[in-house]
Design an enzyme around this catalytic site. Structure first.
Site, PDB file in Angstrom:
ATOM      1  N   ARG A 137       0.827  -1.210   0.000  1.00  0.00           N
ATOM      2  CA  ARG A 137       0.000   0.000   0.000  1.00  0.00           C
ATOM      3  C   ARG A 137       0.855   1.251   0.000  1.00  0.00           C
ATOM      4  O   ARG A 137       1.837   1.333   0.719  1.00  0.00           O
ATOM      5  CB  ARG A 137      -0.928  -0.010   1.234  1.00  0.00           C
ATOM      6  CG  ARG A 137      -1.870  -1.200   1.201  1.00  0.00           C
ATOM      7  CD  ARG A 137      -2.905  -1.178   2.292  1.00  0.00           C
ATOM      8  NE  ARG A 137      -3.707  -2.394   2.205  1.00  0.00           N
ATOM      9  CZ  ARG A 137      -4.673  -2.725   3.053  1.00  0.00           C
ATOM     10  NH1 ARG A 137      -4.974  -1.914   4.067  1.00  0.00           N
ATOM     11  NH2 ARG A 137      -5.343  -3.845   2.907  1.00  0.00           N
ATOM     12  N   ARG A 166       1.977   0.466  10.339  1.00  0.00           N
ATOM     13  CA  ARG A 166       1.606   0.942   8.996  1.00  0.00           C
ATOM     14  C   ARG A 166       2.809   0.838   8.065  1.00  0.00           C
ATOM     15  O   ARG A 166       3.719   1.658   8.105  1.00  0.00           O
ATOM     16  CB  ARG A 166       1.120   2.394   9.100  1.00  0.00           C
ATOM     17  CG  ARG A 166       0.385   2.912   7.880  1.00  0.00           C
ATOM     18  CD  ARG A 166      -0.134   4.318   8.117  1.00  0.00           C
ATOM     19  NE  ARG A 166      -1.110   4.368   9.194  1.00  0.00           N
ATOM     20  CZ  ARG A 166      -2.412   4.138   9.032  1.00  0.00           C
ATOM     21  NH1 ARG A 166      -2.896   3.903   7.840  1.00  0.00           N
ATOM     22  NH2 ARG A 166      -3.224   4.178  10.065  1.00  0.00           N
ATOM     23  N   GLU A 220      -7.021  -1.581  14.981  1.00  0.00           N
ATOM     24  CA  GLU A 220      -7.583  -2.498  13.982  1.00  0.00           C
ATOM     25  C   GLU A 220      -6.593  -3.598  13.606  1.00  0.00           C
ATOM     26  O   GLU A 220      -5.429  -3.345  13.322  1.00  0.00           O
ATOM     27  CB  GLU A 220      -7.944  -1.698  12.729  1.00  0.00           C
ATOM     28  CG  GLU A 220      -8.514  -2.577  11.631  1.00  0.00           C
ATOM     29  CD  GLU A 220      -8.725  -1.803  10.323  1.00  0.00           C
ATOM     30  OE1 GLU A 220      -8.847  -0.565  10.363  1.00  0.00           O
ATOM     31  OE2 GLU A 220      -8.750  -2.455   9.260  1.00  0.00           O
ATOM     32  N   SER A 253     -10.621  -6.608   9.311  1.00  0.00           N
ATOM     33  CA  SER A 253     -11.784  -5.899   8.805  1.00  0.00           C
ATOM     34  C   SER A 253     -12.594  -6.915   8.019  1.00  0.00           C
ATOM     35  O   SER A 253     -12.099  -7.474   7.047  1.00  0.00           O
ATOM     36  CB  SER A 253     -11.302  -4.755   7.911  1.00  0.00           C
ATOM     37  OG  SER A 253     -12.340  -3.853   7.663  1.00  0.00           O
ATOM     38  N   ARG A 264       0.500  -6.937  12.464  1.00  0.00           N
ATOM     39  CA  ARG A 264      -0.165  -6.373  13.638  1.00  0.00           C
ATOM     40  C   ARG A 264      -0.396  -7.436  14.705  1.00  0.00           C
ATOM     41  O   ARG A 264      -0.413  -7.128  15.900  1.00  0.00           O
ATOM     42  CB  ARG A 264      -1.479  -5.702  13.236  1.00  0.00           C
ATOM     43  CG  ARG A 264      -1.218  -4.431  12.427  1.00  0.00           C
ATOM     44  CD  ARG A 264      -2.480  -3.634  12.145  1.00  0.00           C
ATOM     45  NE  ARG A 264      -2.149  -2.445  11.360  1.00  0.00           N
ATOM     46  CZ  ARG A 264      -3.026  -1.506  11.019  1.00  0.00           C
ATOM     47  NH1 ARG A 264      -4.297  -1.622  11.390  1.00  0.00           N
ATOM     48  NH2 ARG A 264      -2.649  -0.458  10.321  1.00  0.00           N
TER      49      ARG A 264
END
Length: 421
Positions: free
Chosen positions: A260, A275, A347, A350, A389
RNA sequence: GGAGGGGUGGCCGAGCGGUUUAAGGCGACGGUCUUGAAAAUCGUUGCAGGGUUACACCCUGCCGAGAGUUCGAAUCUCUCCCCCUCCGCCA
């Protein structure tokens, strides 16, 4: 993508639904295009019918050695006109599709209203955050202290937002992938290992394109996109296919790296693994009948939760409100894991139901047994889980006063050790 | 990278400018026959858009994708994509 016909027939309803996700919509241009399109279809069809009819007549005349020249002359004009109409039709169809491709999905009725993430609603909590008798460290401090992460050299090799895992850190990354894939496949998900470079059609099918090109990495020659999630290649497995009803539901799980750009997130989570431009993730993907999709959504979310529970990581489940919902989703649950180093929930998964939004874009249909015609399937997916994560959560939740990290029971067979450090 | 071959309906496989509304076969579904099954036999057998916001009916489009030639294209031309074989290279 929304259905052109339902947008055409109920523009006010669509407008209202999309307003809930802060989407201002002027359907005027689209309705004009549809009107124009239908008129062109009608005219073109009528002329083509004439062409077919007269061509047969010409064939018959020629066989009977009669003069067909006048008819041929007339048909020249008709054919030219058909071509004009077809060119116009193509252009109008393209414009109408381009318009629809930019519209987000309609939220499900059970999704709470809200402007932004502040409107998200906690559904349930699992586990109790551990009490520390010392000041818990951030995962990057633990990582550097144990010599299992090297951000400086990662920056040398690639740049910011990349990581270099070493020793037990690299092993933990691999252990988590295997643990999750084994668990998911035992539940009936078929393991797949898909391409991580894909073509624009695949990115359009799941909704990343055309609107979110800026968030993607792209290769220069030849043109490919790096996947931001396994959702893209795995959902596109069945692009353009018609599945038999008895094949449904179809479950897949896949480990892939994800890439990303994180454009627009400058300054957010600049330190550590939270991130990254490149990270590992195990994904769950389902193709189901429409009437089953909300039950399947609950079960998929439960499957992701199960992973956290087995690892003994406290988490909560949040339902995203209308304003925070992703572009393609009709309903999304986020799983947020407790991070002692940040003293908050973050988070880690999802889980979304896309209903027929992706299926319509990617043309994924099914045929009901004994019935004519086809319907779009519903697609769902969720992280099960984000590996980086999860690794962060383990380091921070299982850290000891002496800087070592206890490995959760369920992971020990995969780690071959009980403790890091 | 070089040289060839090929992409047709759920599958196999003909067709190479106008009796193709895509032959024929297999499979699937339905009927007849049968105590039942098999065999035999007859029939049905796609998707999409539009005409009516009815899967009854009608029209149109779809033979890998797109463009072109023609009164007319699965059939001829061009471009692209994919698959296969051989050579080279390579993890």
């Amino acid at each position: 993508m929304l259905d052109a016909r339902s947008v055409r027939d109920n523009p006010e309803k669509i407008k209202e639904a999309l307003a809930k996700r802060n989407y201002q919509l002027d359907l005027g241009p689209f309705l004009e295009l549809e009107k124009e399109r239908l008129a062109l279809v009608k005219d073109a069809d009528e002329l083509r019918e004439k062409r077919n009819r007269v061509s047969e007549e010409i064939s018959r005349l020629k066989k009977e050695k009669k003069d067909a020249a006048p008819l041929i002359g007339e048909m020249k004009g008709v054919s030219a006109r058909i071509k004009e109409l077809e060119d116009g039709l193509r252009a109008v169809e393209q414009k109408a599709r381009d318009f629809l491709l930019l519209l987000p999905n309609i939220p499900d009725g059970s999704v709470p209203g809200g402007r932004d993430e502040a409107g998200n609603v906690e559904i349930r909590k699992w586990g109790t955050p551990r009490e520390f008798d010392f000041e818990p460290l951030n995962h990057w401090d633990i990582g550097e202290m144990q010599g299992i992460m090297d951000f400086e050299r990662a920056a040398k090799i690639a740049g910011a937002r990349f990581s270099l895992m070493k020793g037990a850190g690299a092993r933990l990354e691999r252990a988590l992938m295997n643990f999750m894939l084994d668990l998911n496949t035992r539940k009936g998900y078929t393991e797949v290992f898909p391409p991580i470079l894909v073509n624009p059609e695949s990115m359009t099918g799941t909704g990343q394109l055309p609107k979110f090109e800026a968030e993607l990495f792209k290769t220069a020659d030849p043109d490919f996109y790096l996947i931001p999630t396994a959702e893209v290649p795995v959902t596109n497995i069945h692009r353009g296919e018609i599945l038999e009803e008895e094949r449904l539901p179809v479950y897949y799980t896949a480990y892939t790296p994800c890439f990303r750009r994180e454009a627009g997130s400058y300054g957010k989570d600049t330190r550590g693994l939270i991130r990254q431009h490149q990270f590992n993730k195990v994904e769950l993907v389902k193709f189901v009948r429409p009437e089953d999709s909300y039950g399947e959504h609950e079960r998929l979310t439960g499957d992701a939760e199960d992973i956290l529970q087995r690892l003994g990581l406290p988490y909560r489940v949040v339902v995203l409100c209308t304003g925070d919902l992703g572009f393609s989703a009709a309903k999304t649950y986020d799983l947020e894991v407790w991070l002692p180093g940040q003293n908050k929930y973050r988070e880690i998964s999802s889980c979304s139901n896309f209903e027929d939004f992706q299926a319509r874009r990617a043309d994924i249909r099914f045929r009901r047994t004994g019935r004519k015609g086809t319907e779009f399937v519903h697609t769902l997916n969720g992280s099960g889980l984000a590996i980086g994560r999860t690794l962060v959560a383990i380091l921070e939740n299982y850290q000891q006063k002496d800087g070592s990290v206890v490995i959760p029971e369920a992971l020990r067979p995969y780690m071959g050790m009980e403790k890091i450090g």
